[in-house]
Design a protein around this motif. Structure first.
Motif, PDB file in Angstrom:
ATOM      1  N   THR A   1       0.854  -1.181   0.000  1.00  0.00           N
ATOM      2  CA  THR A   1       0.000   0.000   0.000  1.00  0.00           C
ATOM      3  C   THR A   1       0.894   1.237   0.000  1.00  0.00           C
ATOM      4  O   THR A   1       1.799   1.348   0.829  1.00  0.00           O
ATOM      5  N   PRO A   2       0.654   2.157  -0.921  1.00  0.00           N
ATOM      6  CA  PRO A   2       1.509   3.351  -0.944  1.00  0.00           C
ATOM      7  C   PRO A   2       1.273   4.217   0.295  1.00  0.00           C
ATOM      8  O   PRO A   2       0.178   4.270   0.838  1.00  0.00           O
ATOM      9  N   ILE A   3       2.317   4.878   0.721  1.00  0.00           N
ATOM     10  CA  ILE A   3       2.243   5.779   1.871  1.00  0.00           C
ATOM     11  C   ILE A   3       2.327   7.207   1.341  1.00  0.00           C
ATOM     12  O   ILE A   3       3.186   7.523   0.522  1.00  0.00           O
ATOM     13  N   LEU A   4       1.406   8.046   1.798  1.00  0.00           N
ATOM     14  CA  LEU A   4       1.383   9.429   1.346  1.00  0.00           C
ATOM     15  C   LEU A   4       2.226  10.307   2.253  1.00  0.00           C
ATOM     16  O   LEU A   4       2.225  10.154   3.475  1.00  0.00           O
ATOM     17  N   PHE A   5       2.921  11.250   1.650  1.00  0.00           N
ATOM     18  CA  PHE A   5       3.746  12.203   2.392  1.00  0.00           C
ATOM     19  C   PHE A   5       3.436  13.610   1.925  1.00  0.00           C
ATOM     20  O   PHE A   5       2.924  13.818   0.826  1.00  0.00           O
ATOM     21  N   GLY A   6       3.768  14.564   2.739  1.00  0.00           N
ATOM     22  CA  GLY A   6       3.714  15.965   2.355  1.00  0.00           C
ATOM     23  C   GLY A   6       2.332  16.455   1.967  1.00  0.00           C
ATOM     24  O   GLY A   6       1.333  16.183   2.633  1.00  0.00           O
ATOM     25  N   GLU A   7       2.295  17.196   0.849  1.00  0.00           N
ATOM     26  CA  GLU A   7       1.054  17.831   0.385  1.00  0.00           C
ATOM     27  C   GLU A   7      -0.004  16.788   0.032  1.00  0.00           C
ATOM     28  O   GLU A   7      -1.190  16.992   0.291  1.00  0.00           O
ATOM     29  N   ASP A   8       0.405  15.668  -0.554  1.00  0.00           N
ATOM     30  CA  ASP A   8      -0.559  14.606  -0.879  1.00  0.00           C
ATOM     31  C   ASP A   8      -1.239  14.092   0.385  1.00  0.00           C
ATOM     32  O   ASP A   8      -2.456  13.896   0.421  1.00  0.00           O
ATOM     33  N   ALA A   9      -0.469  13.876   1.429  1.00  0.00           N
ATOM     34  CA  ALA A   9      -1.027  13.386   2.692  1.00  0.00           C
ATOM     35  C   ALA A   9      -1.976  14.411   3.299  1.00  0.00           C
ATOM     36  O   ALA A   9      -3.047  14.062   3.800  1.00  0.00           O
TER      37      ALA A   9
END
Length: 78
Positions: A8-16
């Motif tokens: 499962t991809p992990i979201l970081f930064g602005e996407d998160a």
């Protein structure tokens, strides 16, 4: 054969941040009336399954009783 499940991809930064904001402000996609109708249908299906299970158990009990009767008759003949 089934394909392996990818990570499962992990979201970081602005996407998160955008994802979290969307989840916080999520609104129901169906109306209360639609939900009530679906729940009523669910309950009807569940009741039908329970009736079917009760009939299956009664049928099995009848089969077991008949088998026990045949066994008792065979033992009596010995």
């Amino acid at each position: 054969m089934a394909r392996p499940i990818r990570e499962t991809p992990i979201l970081f930064g602005e996407d998160a941040r955008r994802f979290e904001e969307k989840m916080r402000n999520a609104k129901p996609t169906i109306t209360r009336e639609e939900y009530d109708e679906m729940y009523k249908s669910y309950k009807a299906v569940l009741a039908a399954l329970e009736r079917g299970e009760a009939e299956r158990k009664a049928w099995l009990a009848q089969k077991r009783a008949a088998a026990a009767g045949r066994f008792a008759h065979a033992v009596a003949l010995l």
